[in-house]
Design a protein around this motif. Structure first.
Motif, mmCIF file in Angstrom:
data_model
loop_
_atom_site.group_PDB
_atom_site.id
_atom_site.type_symbol
_atom_site.label_atom_id
_atom_site.label_comp_id
_atom_site.label_asym_id
_atom_site.label_seq_id
_atom_site.Cartn_x
_atom_site.Cartn_y
_atom_site.Cartn_z
ATOM 1 N N ALA A 6 16.823 -54.471 -38.539
ATOM 2 C CA ALA A 6 17.081 -55.450 -37.472
ATOM 3 C C ALA A 6 18.221 -54.931 -36.609
ATOM 4 N N GLY A 7 19.435 -55.420 -36.834
ATOM 5 C CA GLY A 7 20.589 -54.949 -36.084
ATOM 6 C C GLY A 7 21.543 -54.174 -36.963
ATOM 7 N N VAL A 8 22.450 -53.445 -36.314
ATOM 8 C CA VAL A 8 23.460 -52.673 -37.030
ATOM 9 C C VAL A 8 24.818 -53.018 -36.442
ATOM 10 N N PHE A 9 25.783 -53.296 -37.314
ATOM 11 C CA PHE A 9 27.139 -53.660 -36.903
ATOM 12 C C PHE A 9 28.089 -52.625 -37.464
ATOM 13 N N LEU A 10 28.755 -51.879 -36.566
ATOM 14 C CA LEU A 10 29.646 -50.794 -36.972
ATOM 15 C C LEU A 10 31.055 -51.073 -36.471
ATOM 16 N N LEU A 28 15.279 -49.947 -34.596
ATOM 17 C CA LEU A 28 15.932 -51.241 -34.773
ATOM 18 C C LEU A 28 15.306 -52.262 -33.831
ATOM 19 N N SER A 29 15.103 -53.491 -34.330
ATOM 20 C CA SER A 29 14.501 -54.550 -33.521
ATOM 21 C C SER A 29 15.548 -55.395 -32.806
ATOM 22 N N GLU A 30 16.821 -55.246 -33.208
ATOM 23 C CA GLU A 30 17.900 -56.000 -32.585
ATOM 24 C C GLU A 30 18.996 -55.044 -32.121
ATOM 25 N N GLU A 31 20.137 -55.587 -31.761
ATOM 26 C CA GLU A 31 21.206 -54.821 -31.120
ATOM 27 C C GLU A 31 21.983 -53.949 -32.094
ATOM 28 N N ALA A 56 16.876 -54.771 -27.490
ATOM 29 C CA ALA A 56 18.185 -55.413 -27.323
ATOM 30 C C ALA A 56 19.194 -54.371 -26.863
ATOM 31 N N PRO A 57 20.317 -54.828 -26.298
ATOM 32 C CA PRO A 57 21.329 -53.874 -25.826
ATOM 33 C C PRO A 57 22.092 -53.214 -26.968
#
Length: 199
Positions: A6-10, A28-31, A56-57
């Motif tokens: 989905a998304g990745v948060f770094l 990835l399907s999200e930001e 997504a951006p």
């Protein structure tokens, strides 16, 4: 290898994170959030393979002292757009954005190799922002340098191509807008089949 997510948060608040892709496919399907938290540091580096973030951006940098970097040295990157408050660097490979690239005040985009295509939307170099092309190629439908304040583009090598036109100092958006293009090498091309390109 293939990674679907989905998304990745770094890099959140007072933390860091890094994603390095040397081969394989990451979709990835999200930001992606890169160093968007306060006192955080995040990075994404594509050294090969395929990275797909088209729904997504990608957010680079953020509030407070958050710091983010996105670098492409090889491989293929397919993206939607960037919300940029950090560093964006293209040094190789091929990168294709389906939406616009807006370089915000204080930010710099560097192109030292490879190819960056923003063919369906404009590239906007905002006031106190810079776009530096030293090698490789940059192609967009339209380029606006100096949307608000003083925007700068430098071309010392490689090529920059706009299929619709280039505006230098967009007075329609800001009476005090100033655009500057420094051409010391390479090519700056405005062309299309209808011969309606303009500067």
């Amino acid at each position: 290898a293939t990674f679907l997510g989905a998304g990745v948060f770094l890099g959140g608040g007072k933390s860091g994170g890094a994603l390095t892709i040397n081969n394989g496919t990451v979709t990835l399907s999200e930001e992606i959030d890169i160093g968007v938290g306060d006192v955080s540091d995040g990075s994404v580096t594509l050294n090969g393979g395929l990275l797909v973030v088209t729904n997504a951006p990608i957010y680079i940098g953020g509030s407070g002292s958050g710091s983010g970097d996105f670098t492409v040295t090889a491989g293929l990157f397919l993206g939607q757009t960037f919300f940029l408050q950090g560093r964006l660097s293209f040094q190789g490979g091929t990168s294709i954005l389906s939406s616009n690239l807006w370089i915000q005040p204080g930010d710099t985009v560097s192109i030292g190799g490879g190819q960056l295509f923003v063919t369906n939307a404009p590239i906007i170099v905002d006031g106190d922002a810079q776009c530096n092309v030293a090698n490789g190629s940059l192609a967009a439908s339209y380029i606006d340098v100096g949307y608000r304040g003083i925007g700068q583009m430098s071309v010392s090598g490689g090529s920059v191509t706009a299929s619709t036109g280039i505006t230098i100092g967009d007075c329609a958006s800001d009476d005090f807008a100033i655009g500057q293009i420094f051409l010391s090498g390479g090519q700056l091309i405005v062309t299309n089949a209808a011969h309606t390109g303009f500067i």
